[in-house]
Design a protein around this motif. Structure first.
Motif, PDB file in Angstrom:
ATOM      1  N   MET A   1       0.854  -1.203   0.000  1.00 40.50           N
ATOM      2  CA  MET A   1       0.000   0.000   0.000  1.00 40.50           C
ATOM      3  C   MET A   1       0.887   1.250   0.000  1.00 40.50           C
ATOM      4  O   MET A   1       1.800   1.372   0.802  1.00 40.50           O
ATOM      5  N   ASN A   2       0.606   2.161  -0.882  1.00 43.68           N
ATOM      6  CA  ASN A   2       1.416   3.367  -1.008  1.00 43.68           C
ATOM      7  C   ASN A   2       1.118   4.349   0.117  1.00 43.68           C
ATOM      8  O   ASN A   2      -0.006   4.790   0.278  1.00 43.68           O
ATOM      9  N   GLN A   3       2.166   4.643   0.923  1.00 42.17           N
ATOM     10  CA  GLN A   3       1.989   5.552   2.054  1.00 42.17           C
ATOM     11  C   GLN A   3       2.614   6.915   1.800  1.00 42.17           C
ATOM     12  O   GLN A   3       2.721   7.716   2.712  1.00 42.17           O
ATOM     13  N   LYS A   4       3.060   7.160   0.563  1.00 47.06           N
ATOM     14  CA  LYS A   4       3.659   8.443   0.238  1.00 47.06           C
ATOM     15  C   LYS A   4       2.629   9.348  -0.424  1.00 47.06           C
ATOM     16  O   LYS A   4       1.809   8.911  -1.216  1.00 47.06           O
ATOM     17  N   VAL A   5       2.693  10.615  -0.070  1.00 50.94           N
ATOM     18  CA  VAL A   5       1.787  11.605  -0.658  1.00 50.94           C
ATOM     19  C   VAL A   5       2.645  12.617  -1.408  1.00 50.94           C
ATOM     20  O   VAL A   5       3.523  13.250  -0.817  1.00 50.94           O
ATOM     21  N   SER A   6       2.396  12.763  -2.684  1.00 58.23           N
ATOM     22  CA  SER A   6       3.219  13.649  -3.512  1.00 58.23           C
ATOM     23  C   SER A   6       2.997  15.107  -3.138  1.00 58.23           C
ATOM     24  O   SER A   6       1.943  15.492  -2.625  1.00 58.23           O
ATOM     25  N   THR A   7       4.002  15.911  -3.419  1.00 58.58           N
ATOM     26  CA  THR A   7       3.910  17.347  -3.150  1.00 58.58           C
ATOM     27  C   THR A   7       2.781  17.981  -3.942  1.00 58.58           C
ATOM     28  O   THR A   7       2.068  18.856  -3.432  1.00 58.58           O
ATOM     29  N   SER A   8       2.617  17.535  -5.185  1.00 58.69           N
ATOM     30  CA  SER A   8       1.554  18.103  -6.025  1.00 58.69           C
ATOM     31  C   SER A   8       0.177  17.828  -5.428  1.00 58.69           C
ATOM     32  O   SER A   8      -0.710  18.696  -5.470  1.00 58.69           O
ATOM     33  N   TYR A   9       0.006  16.632  -4.850  1.00 63.48           N
ATOM     34  CA  TYR A   9      -1.304  16.311  -4.259  1.00 63.48           C
ATOM     35  C   TYR A   9      -1.523  17.092  -2.967  1.00 63.48           C
ATOM     36  O   TYR A   9      -2.651  17.499  -2.662  1.00 63.48           O
ATOM     37  N   ILE A  10      -0.436  17.330  -2.212  1.00 64.07           N
ATOM     38  CA  ILE A  10      -0.538  18.158  -1.008  1.00 64.07           C
ATOM     39  C   ILE A  10      -0.999  19.560  -1.386  1.00 64.07           C
ATOM     40  O   ILE A  10      -1.853  20.162  -0.719  1.00 64.07           O
ATOM     41  N   ILE A  11      -0.447  20.082  -2.483  1.00 57.49           N
ATOM     42  CA  ILE A  11      -0.843  21.420  -2.945  1.00 57.49           C
ATOM     43  C   ILE A  11      -2.315  21.422  -3.342  1.00 57.49           C
ATOM     44  O   ILE A  11      -3.052  22.366  -3.010  1.00 57.49           O
ATOM     45  N   VAL A  12      -2.753  20.371  -4.024  1.00 51.76           N
ATOM     46  CA  VAL A  12      -4.162  20.264  -4.406  1.00 51.76           C
ATOM     47  C   VAL A  12      -5.051  20.243  -3.168  1.00 51.76           C
ATOM     48  O   VAL A  12      -6.074  20.933  -3.104  1.00 51.76           O
ATOM     49  N   LEU A  13      -4.649  19.466  -2.145  1.00 56.25           N
ATOM     50  CA  LEU A  13      -5.423  19.407  -0.901  1.00 56.25           C
ATOM     51  C   LEU A  13      -5.452  20.765  -0.210  1.00 56.25           C
ATOM     52  O   LEU A  13      -6.488  21.181   0.328  1.00 56.25           O
ATOM     53  N   GLY A  14      -4.310  21.457  -0.212  1.00 57.81           N
ATOM     54  CA  GLY A  14      -4.251  22.772   0.412  1.00 57.81           C
ATOM     55  C   GLY A  14      -5.168  23.764  -0.265  1.00 57.81           C
ATOM     56  O   GLY A  14      -5.877  24.535   0.401  1.00 57.81           O
ATOM     57  N   LEU A  15      -5.175  23.755  -1.597  1.00 55.47           N
ATOM     58  CA  LEU A  15      -6.053  24.650  -2.347  1.00 55.47           C
ATOM     59  C   LEU A  15      -7.518  24.276  -2.141  1.00 55.47           C
ATOM     60  O   LEU A  15      -8.380  25.153  -2.039  1.00 55.47           O
ATOM     61  N   MET A  16      -7.796  22.972  -2.073  1.00 56.02           N
ATOM     62  CA  MET A  16      -9.169  22.531  -1.831  1.00 56.02           C
ATOM     63  C   MET A  16      -9.641  22.969  -0.452  1.00 56.02           C
ATOM     64  O   MET A  16     -10.768  23.455  -0.286  1.00 56.02           O
ATOM     65  N   LEU A  17      -8.748  22.837   0.535  1.00 58.64           N
ATOM     66  CA  LEU A  17      -9.104  23.249   1.892  1.00 58.64           C
ATOM     67  C   LEU A  17      -9.337  24.748   1.953  1.00 58.64           C
ATOM     68  O   LEU A  17     -10.288  25.218   2.603  1.00 58.64           O
ATOM     69  N   PHE A  18      -8.499  25.513   1.275  1.00 61.10           N
ATOM     70  CA  PHE A  18      -8.699  26.958   1.196  1.00 61.10           C
ATOM     71  C   PHE A  18     -10.048  27.284   0.569  1.00 61.10           C
ATOM     72  O   PHE A  18     -10.791  28.133   1.083  1.00 61.10           O
ATOM     73  N   ALA A  19     -10.384  26.616  -0.530  1.00 59.28           N
ATOM     74  CA  ALA A  19     -11.656  26.869  -1.211  1.00 59.28           C
ATOM     75  C   ALA A  19     -12.841  26.517  -0.320  1.00 59.28           C
ATOM     76  O   ALA A  19     -13.864  27.213  -0.323  1.00 59.28           O
ATOM     77  N   LEU A  20     -12.703  25.438   0.463  1.00 53.60           N
ATOM     78  CA  LEU A  20     -13.782  25.040   1.368  1.00 53.60           C
ATOM     79  C   LEU A  20     -14.018  26.111   2.436  1.00 53.60           C
ATOM     80  O   LEU A  20     -15.158  26.462   2.744  1.00 53.60           O
ATOM     81  N   PHE A  21     -12.931  26.627   3.012  1.00 56.85           N
ATOM     82  CA  PHE A  21     -13.055  27.631   4.061  1.00 56.85           C
ATOM     83  C   PHE A  21     -13.450  28.997   3.507  1.00 56.85           C
ATOM     84  O   PHE A  21     -14.242  29.706   4.121  1.00 56.85           O
ATOM     85  N   PHE A  22     -12.879  29.343   2.362  1.00 54.26           N
ATOM     86  CA  PHE A  22     -13.071  30.690   1.842  1.00 54.26           C
ATOM     87  C   PHE A  22     -14.368  30.766   1.042  1.00 54.26           C
ATOM     88  O   PHE A  22     -14.364  31.043  -0.152  1.00 54.26           O
ATOM     89  N   GLY A  23     -15.471  30.496   1.732  1.00 54.62           N
ATOM     90  CA  GLY A  23     -16.771  30.631   1.104  1.00 54.62           C
ATOM     91  C   GLY A  23     -17.116  32.097   0.923  1.00 54.62           C
ATOM     92  O   GLY A  23     -16.482  32.990   1.511  1.00 54.62           O
TER      93      GLY A  23
END
Length: 448
Positions: A1-23
């Motif tokens: 099972m892959n336990q590594k998270v790529s930097t690009s996906y972290i950035i995507v998650l960060g932007l998604m989290l920002f979009a969720l909060f910044f309603g």
């Protein structure tokens, strides 16, 4: 099972989290705070960043640390009944009571109100809310790709326009900062701290955090350490973006007073500023983008709330809950944005401290071995104070209690009187837990 998270996906998650909060609703509070704080804006912003940025991001990290899959299972650490009641209140607050109606009223304030005569406000809001929530209902009932498309393409467009607006606002202020008014005259930091409650982001973070965790698990990540580190990195990205936009909007509001005066709410301020910088066309573009963004937010919240209540009340269908919440939200929206904010403030003042204490108990869960008595006493002592804070915010002051708390609780006058009781609850809970453990060990020795 892959336990590594790529930097690009972290950035995507960060932007998604920002979009969720910044309603769209969150746009109105920092810019309104800026108008009232004036020259004290940066002091007020310090308090606002704690409750509007820091604590929500910490909540997401705490959820990643806890490994829980939903807010109710986390709140069950206090008691199953508390877990159910707290979850219901949380979903109602970020749903049909405040956040969903606010999305409709913000859309009206920014997109429609500047285009119609003032005498049409009441009827205009009624007609707009009927159409707005009718569309939200249809989208919520049909898991349509329309919402995904709106969210995928609308968010970058909205952020691009807002970035242009705040950059112009920073480099070309509308006017000099005016004298602070109200609670920002003295104690501006604590004024900003309490203003951050209105974003409801700590409450929303208990839901958004689960979305981030599930996104990581969908990629095959199961390690608690990897999930926590990934949520911390994504949270840092979201925090930087949130702090930038909130600070920029607050400064824009502070510099707008000489041109606009002190307005009723942040929606009117944002619309006025956009019109001053970009003319009526800019105001229309901003209104259209905000309305579509609010629609996406409303559909997401209606769907989430309907799914949760259908889970705890399966005899009532998801479809029925969607219709009920949409109709109720439309009705509440017609109180108007200013009234809606004033109504929500006492409720949020009462429940926000509970969410904050639950957050820190979750973060330090292992430090006190997760003893239930620690959760119970700290939450109980916090609630005893916060419920009276809520009554005070509603103008229903119980004078004997208010005088007692003022005399014995530090920071009570600025709405933080619950801090000391929460700490006492933790300490007392740890002591009682140690005593119970010691008694149990003695009983086991006697049996041996």
């Amino acid at each position: 099972m892959n336990q590594k998270v790529s930097t690009s996906y972290i950035i995507v998650l960060g932007l998604m989290l920002f979009a969720l909060f910044f309603g769209a609703g969150n746009l109105i509070f920092p810019i309104m705070m800026g108008q009232e704080a004036g020259a004290n804006i940066w002091i007020a912003m310090g308090g606002f960043v704690i409750t509007g940025v820091g604590l929500p991001i910490l909540t997401v990290i705490a959820l990643g640390y806890s490994g829980k899959s939903d807010i109710q299972s986390l709140a069950n650490r206090v008691h199953p009944l508390f877990g159910l009641i707290f979850s219901i209140i949380l979903y109602l607050a970020i749903g049909p009571l405040f956040a969903i109606p606010r999305a409709g009223t913000v859309s009206f304030e920014i997109g429609i109100r500047p285009l119609i005569p003032e005498s049409w406000d009441t009827m205009g809001l009624l007609i707009f809310s009927i159409f707005f929530f009718a569309i939200a209902t249809l989208l919520s009932l049909n898991s349509s790709k329309i919402v995904d498309i709106l969210g995928k393409y609308l968010t970058p467009i909205k952020i691009s326009f807002l970035s242009l607006l705040v950059i112009v606002g920073i480099f070309k202020p509308l006017g000099a900062l005016q004298k602070p008014i109200g609670k920002y005259t003295e104690g501006a930091f604590f004024g900003g701290f309490s203003e951050g409650y209105l974003t409801m982001d700590v409450l929303a973070a208990f839901v958004f955090g689960i979305i981030i965790i599930n996104s990581l698990r969908s990629k095959g990540v199961e390690s608690g350490k990897v999930i926590m580190v990934s949520t911390m990195k994504a949270g840092l990205i979201a925090a930087i973006l949130l702090a930038f936009f909130y600070s920029s909007l607050a400064f824009m509001g502070a510099s707008s007073v000489s041109e606009l005066g002190i307005l009723d709410n942040g929606g009117s301020v944002l619309a006025g500023v956009a019109n001053l910088y970009f003319g009526s066309f800019g105001g229309v573009v901003l209104g259209a983008l905000i309305t579509m963004a609010c629609m996406t937010t409303s559909v997401g919240l209606i769907s989430s709330c309907a799914s949760y209540f259908n889970k705890i009340l399966p005899k009532v269908s998801y479809r029925s809950f969607v219709i009920i919440f949409a109709i109720f939200s439309a009705a509440v929206a017609n109180f108007g944005l200013s009234h809606l904010i004033s109504i929500s403030a006492p409720v949020l003042t009462a429940i926000y401290p509970l969410a904050i204490v639950l957050l820190f108990l979750t973060l330090f869960h292992n430090a006190f071995n997760g003893k239930k008595i620690v959760y119970q006493l700290s939450m109980l002592f916090t609630f005893i104070v916060s419920v009276f804070d809520g009554l005070n915010a509603a103008g229903l002051v119980v004078k004997p209690v208010d005088q007692l708390f003022s005399s014995i609780l530090p920071l009570y006058e600025v709405g933080l009187g619950w801090l000391l009781p929460a700490v006492i609850g933790v300490i007392l809970g740890i002591v009682i837990g140690m005593f119970k453990l010691s008694s149990k060990e003695k009983e086991e020795e006697q049996l041996i």
